[in-house]
Design a protein around this motif. Structure first.
Motif, PDB file in Angstrom:
ATOM      1  N   GLU A 284      50.193   7.802 -59.625  1.00  0.00           N
ATOM      2  CA  GLU A 284      50.484   6.794 -58.602  1.00  0.00           C
ATOM      3  C   GLU A 284      49.337   5.793 -58.467  1.00  0.00           C
ATOM      4  OE1 GLU A 284      52.912  10.240 -58.340  1.00  0.00           O
ATOM      5  OE2 GLU A 284      50.727  10.126 -58.168  1.00  0.00           O
ATOM      6  N   SER A 285      48.125   6.292 -58.487  1.00  0.00           N
ATOM      7  CA  SER A 285      46.959   5.412 -58.405  1.00  0.00           C
ATOM      8  C   SER A 285      46.879   4.500 -59.626  1.00  0.00           C
ATOM      9  CB  SER A 285      45.676   6.236 -58.280  1.00  0.00           C
ATOM     10  OG  SER A 285      45.688   7.030 -57.119  1.00  0.00           O
ATOM     11  N   GLU A 288      49.360   1.660 -59.175  1.00  0.00           N
ATOM     12  CA  GLU A 288      48.844   0.668 -58.231  1.00  0.00           C
ATOM     13  C   GLU A 288      47.771  -0.202 -58.894  1.00  0.00           C
ATOM     14  OE1 GLU A 288      47.467   2.761 -54.826  1.00  0.00           O
ATOM     15  OE2 GLU A 288      49.453   3.523 -54.274  1.00  0.00           O
TER      16      GLU A 288
END
Length: 315
Positions: A284-285, A288
């Motif tokens: 997820e990071s 982003e």
């Protein structure tokens, strides 16, 4: 002699790589450097199809600029095919269709992946069955990164980087890579590192390299990989070629700073550059970070590792 072909067409996929740690010793009498590297194969691949031909020929396309990739006997994949044919006594030829997705001259071993894929593809096409050990020996004759593209996963490389030992890596590591439109010459980067070390009185070299020990991978890197801990890994990554690459391409500093200020655990030059690699805490990071870098006008790709080495695919 020419034996009946084992297949009509063979498709092999081989991964690009990142150097999670890269320590460079002093220049040797033969002009080369001893190194110690922690390699990780990542999910950005080269695809090679091999099919029967009377000659040794290659065609090259892909999502990256391939204008600088030779399509003659300088091509590493063609050299790999010829080397295997010589070793196996095969007197036919092959046509290699290469689709490139790893940045060219970007420090991620795309040409080496092509060569590894060609070895595996021709071995399957011709039915030479020379065995994994012999393929590794042939790979080492072609270049330091070719044996790792065959092996994949995570490994420690010493000597010139081709003396490999597998390393345990638990779980998945997520990276965002930022390729450059203009590549860097690996020999030029090494030469510039030697120059910088002379100018700084050896300040860019580990204190005891060449005196008490050969280059070695930081044990903390291996511990972080075994633990599957990206935070601990971020504290230990290092690339001795980074100073030289940034000196040759100072504009890369802005992109490095953007990534590190946008959520990356750490950013670094990949190999001899100029591709940048940013380690993220989780998928997820990484997503982003990819979005942020793309919004900043950079090409950003989310990849993960470790992945397997060169392998035959279904056509």
């Amino acid at each position: 002699m020419t034996a009946p072909l084992a297949a009509d067409r063979v498709h092999v996929r081989a991964p690009g790589k990142l150097n999670l740690f890269f320590e460079v010793g002093g220049v040797q009498a033969d002009g080369y450097h001893d190194v110690a590297s922690a390699y990780q194969a990542v999910s950005l691949y080269e695809d090679v199809w091999a099919q029967p031909s009377d000659e040794f020929t290659v065609s090259i396309a892909g999502s990256v600029d391939v204008s600088g990739v030779p399509a003659d006997d300088r091509n590493l994949a063609l050299r790999a095919a010829r080397l295997l044919a010589q070793r196996a006594g095969y007197d036919g030829g092959v046509h290699l269709d290469i689709r490139k997705y790893v940045p060219v001259a970007g420090g991620m071993g795309g040409g080496s992946a092509d060569a590894a894929a060609a070895l595996v593809a021709c071995d399957a096409l011709w039915g030479t069955d020379v065995g994994t050990g012999e393929l590794q020996r042939l790979a080492a004759r072609l270049g330091a990164d070719v044996p790792f593209a065959l092996m994949g996963g995570t490994a420690v490389g010493t000597g010139r980087g081709d003396q490999l030992n597998p390393a345990l890596a638990k779980g998945r590591f997520d990276w965002v890579i930022v390729p450059s439109d203009v590549g860097l010459s690996t020999p030029e980067v090494y030469e510039h590192l030697d120059l910088l070390r002379k100018r700084t009185g050896g300040a860019l070299a580990p204190r005891d390299i060449g005196v008490a020990r050969a280059p070695a991978v930081d044990p903390g890197v291996l511990q972080a990989l075994r633990a599957g801990d990206p935070v601990a890994l971020a504290e230990r990554v290092r690339n001795d070629l980074q100073a030289a690459a940034l000196s040759l391409r100072p504009e890369l500093r802005d992109a490095l700073e953007l990534g590190e200020h946008s959520g990356a655990l750490v950013g670094m030059i990949s190999g001899s550059g100029p591709t940048l690699a940013f380690l993220a805490a989780d998928p997820e990071s990484a997503l982003e970070l990819q979005v942020t870098l793309s919004a900043g006008g950079l090409t950003a790709l989310h990849v993960h590792g470790p992945v397997t080495g060169a392998r035959v695919m279904g056509n």
